[in-house]
Design a protein around this motif. Sequence first.
Motif, PDB file in Angstrom:
ATOM      1  N   GLU B  42       0.818  -1.214   0.000  1.00  0.00           N
ATOM      2  CA  GLU B  42       0.000   0.000   0.000  1.00  0.00           C
ATOM      3  C   GLU B  42       0.852   1.264   0.000  1.00  0.00           C
ATOM      4  O   GLU B  42       0.588   2.203  -0.758  1.00  0.00           O
ATOM      5  CB  GLU B  42      -0.904   0.010   1.234  1.00  0.00           C
ATOM      6  CG  GLU B  42      -1.894  -1.147   1.271  1.00  0.00           C
ATOM      7  CD  GLU B  42      -2.700  -1.132   2.558  1.00  0.00           C
ATOM      8  OE1 GLU B  42      -2.543  -0.166   3.334  1.00  0.00           O
ATOM      9  OE2 GLU B  42      -3.462  -2.068   2.792  1.00  0.00           O
ATOM     10  N   ILE B  43       1.875   1.270   0.836  1.00  0.00           N
ATOM     11  CA  ILE B  43       2.693   2.473   0.967  1.00  0.00           C
ATOM     12  C   ILE B  43       3.406   2.780  -0.342  1.00  0.00           C
ATOM     13  O   ILE B  43       3.430   3.911  -0.820  1.00  0.00           O
ATOM     14  CB  ILE B  43       3.713   2.287   2.109  1.00  0.00           C
ATOM     15  CG1 ILE B  43       2.965   2.066   3.430  1.00  0.00           C
ATOM     16  CG2 ILE B  43       4.620   3.484   2.212  1.00  0.00           C
ATOM     17  CD1 ILE B  43       3.866   1.823   4.595  1.00  0.00           C
ATOM     18  N   ALA B  46       1.005   4.146  -2.688  1.00  0.00           N
ATOM     19  CA  ALA B  46       0.647   5.507  -2.287  1.00  0.00           C
ATOM     20  C   ALA B  46       1.700   6.502  -2.767  1.00  0.00           C
ATOM     21  O   ALA B  46       1.369   7.559  -3.302  1.00  0.00           O
ATOM     22  CB  ALA B  46       0.494   5.579  -0.772  1.00  0.00           C
ATOM     23  N   SER B  52      -2.889   9.334  -0.748  1.00  0.00           N
ATOM     24  CA  SER B  52      -2.899   8.707   0.568  1.00  0.00           C
ATOM     25  C   SER B  52      -3.210   7.222   0.473  1.00  0.00           C
ATOM     26  O   SER B  52      -3.578   6.710  -0.579  1.00  0.00           O
ATOM     27  CB  SER B  52      -3.927   9.407   1.451  1.00  0.00           C
ATOM     28  OG  SER B  52      -4.220   8.614   2.566  1.00  0.00           O
ATOM     29  N   ARG B  53      -3.060   6.531   1.570  1.00  0.00           N
ATOM     30  CA  ARG B  53      -3.337   5.098   1.561  1.00  0.00           C
ATOM     31  C   ARG B  53      -4.839   4.809   1.566  1.00  0.00           C
ATOM     32  O   ARG B  53      -5.267   3.742   1.134  1.00  0.00           O
ATOM     33  CB  ARG B  53      -2.698   4.453   2.792  1.00  0.00           C
ATOM     34  CG  ARG B  53      -1.237   4.076   2.595  1.00  0.00           C
ATOM     35  CD  ARG B  53      -0.650   3.541   3.863  1.00  0.00           C
ATOM     36  NE  ARG B  53      -1.441   2.491   4.449  1.00  0.00           N
ATOM     37  CZ  ARG B  53      -1.746   2.395   5.741  1.00  0.00           C
ATOM     38  NH1 ARG B  53      -1.319   3.308   6.567  1.00  0.00           N
ATOM     39  NH2 ARG B  53      -2.459   1.398   6.183  1.00  0.00           N
ATOM     40  N   ILE B  56      -6.409   3.954  -1.753  1.00  0.00           N
ATOM     41  CA  ILE B  56      -5.799   2.713  -2.235  1.00  0.00           C
ATOM     42  C   ILE B  56      -6.396   1.515  -1.518  1.00  0.00           C
ATOM     43  O   ILE B  56      -6.705   0.483  -2.125  1.00  0.00           O
ATOM     44  CB  ILE B  56      -4.280   2.777  -2.043  1.00  0.00           C
ATOM     45  CG1 ILE B  56      -3.693   3.726  -3.087  1.00  0.00           C
ATOM     46  CG2 ILE B  56      -3.648   1.412  -2.151  1.00  0.00           C
ATOM     47  CD1 ILE B  56      -2.289   4.120  -2.845  1.00  0.00           C
ATOM     48  N   ARG B  57      -6.596   1.659  -0.239  1.00  0.00           N
ATOM     49  CA  ARG B  57      -7.206   0.555   0.514  1.00  0.00           C
ATOM     50  C   ARG B  57      -8.618   0.274   0.021  1.00  0.00           C
ATOM     51  O   ARG B  57      -9.018  -0.892  -0.116  1.00  0.00           O
ATOM     52  CB  ARG B  57      -7.235   0.892   2.001  1.00  0.00           C
ATOM     53  CG  ARG B  57      -5.916   0.687   2.693  1.00  0.00           C
ATOM     54  CD  ARG B  57      -6.027   1.022   4.173  1.00  0.00           C
ATOM     55  NE  ARG B  57      -6.943   0.131   4.862  1.00  0.00           N
ATOM     56  CZ  ARG B  57      -6.624  -1.064   5.320  1.00  0.00           C
ATOM     57  NH1 ARG B  57      -5.403  -1.515   5.133  1.00  0.00           N
ATOM     58  NH2 ARG B  57      -7.484  -1.813   5.955  1.00  0.00           N
TER      59      ARG B  57
END
Lengths: 234, 234
Positions: B42-43, B46, B52-53, B56-57
């Motif tokens: 995720e990072i 990002a 931001s995460r 994406i989440r």
Amino acid sequence: MTKTSDTAAPERKRGEGVRFVYEILRDDILNLALPPGSPVDEIQLAERLSMSRTPIREALVRLAGEGLVTTLPNRSTVVANIDFLNLHHFFDAMTLMYRVTTRLAAEYRTDGDLAVIRNHQAAFARAVEAQDALAMIATNRDLHAAIAEAGRNPYYVSLFGRLLDEGRRLLRIYYLSFDDRLPRRYVDEHEDIIAAIEARDIAAADRLASQHADQIVAQLQRLIAEDRRRPVTL
Amino acid sequence: MTKTSDTAAPERKRGEGVRFVYEILRDDILNLALPPGSPVDEIQLAERLSMSRTPIREALVRLAGEGLVTTLPNRSTVVANIDFLNLHHFFDAMTLMYRVTTRLAAEYRTDGDLAVIRNHQAAFARAVEAQDALAMIATNRDLHAAIAEAGRNPYYVSLFGRLLDEGRRLLRIYYLSFDDRLPRRYVDEHEDIIAAIEARDIAAADRLASQHADQIVAQLQRLIAEDRRRPVTL
DNA sequence: GCGCAAAATTATGTCGACAAACAAAATGCA
DNA sequence: TGCATTTTGTTTGTCGACATAATTTTGCGC
């Protein structure tokens, strides 16, 4: 009052927040505690479940993926409507899934599957005996889901699950109209289907499942037709 | 190098972030730019997409709902594996969906649907002419998705879409082995199917779609069988 | 050198806050 | 009074940060 399940919900472990919200919302939607078209307020939910908006949003994304809620961009998310105008598509898919999952169950079932199926059938019979319409709806769903599982095809399991959920909402609308003649017939039909699955008789399983689906569709159509209201997609 | 699409991605409007990430990831997964089993950080994402995460989440949750990624609780999310051991279930569902969607298209198609379908078929023919295997895979998918749309059943459209995506991944593995004899045959078969849809000949549509599906399944099985590697679920 | 325990590191799940977008109320003008 | 425009308010989408779980590394004893 059948209000949205008023769970205070403390003591949650990390990593289960999303699932928690998901299951609550899903249940409320399928029981029509959250009626179709009603808005889902993230902040309100966050307060009620005493958690942040983030896990709630993720649960909503998941529900949207399953078609249980509809998300308008930059606007509120609402509980998905029941599309009364296109119910024949629903019935069509439902009938097909009844058939293929029962066929496959007759082909691939193990003894373990059979035991699970029989348990669900017993629960359904008890619900019928008790004339508990809500329990009938739930146990009927579980029974056919178990049959689908025995068929081992994850794609069918997934689609059938969605359809059974939608059917649960639909039945929930009309559950007051249930008389006890039809459900008893379903118990017998279930028995025949299970026997065919046990005997690994694919042709019989297909035929019986097809008839069973026709029965259910016919009953739903009758209930809808008898309904005085003109149900319209809001 | 066919690396994960290196989009810098500035200038996004509000409310499209999730869709943006979703489409990029989906594309990378279906093109095998992200191979099955590879972890999705995720990072890292990002940073690469400079966002931001959170969005994406949410995109990952959506992908998980479609079975394209698998999320281990409190652990990394990985690109979904291709289950080579249970491919027959995939083939089974694929064949069935080919049939029912084509049947329904023959029943419900409008002239507008037909025009869209013909466009996709033209694009497919061009891809075959150019011997562009990747384009063939994509346009073939689009064609059959359009046929399903013409059938108007959202449940079938949804499941078939999932299956076609999975098939795209599968074909992508073996696209090097394509010779140009088979695709030409597909062009002809498509023409026949479209003709049946146009004539509203349901029986013919069903039969042709069934044959077409058998062709594709047979080809895939041949490719897999010829493959020297022993594909195993990792 | 090997094995186990503890600390450090990495990554996920959750949180509170800010800013853009939409809806509604209020104001101004004809 | 009616309509257009501005202002206010509410809700969503996104962000950066913190806490917790899992993994890896380190340290110690044998």
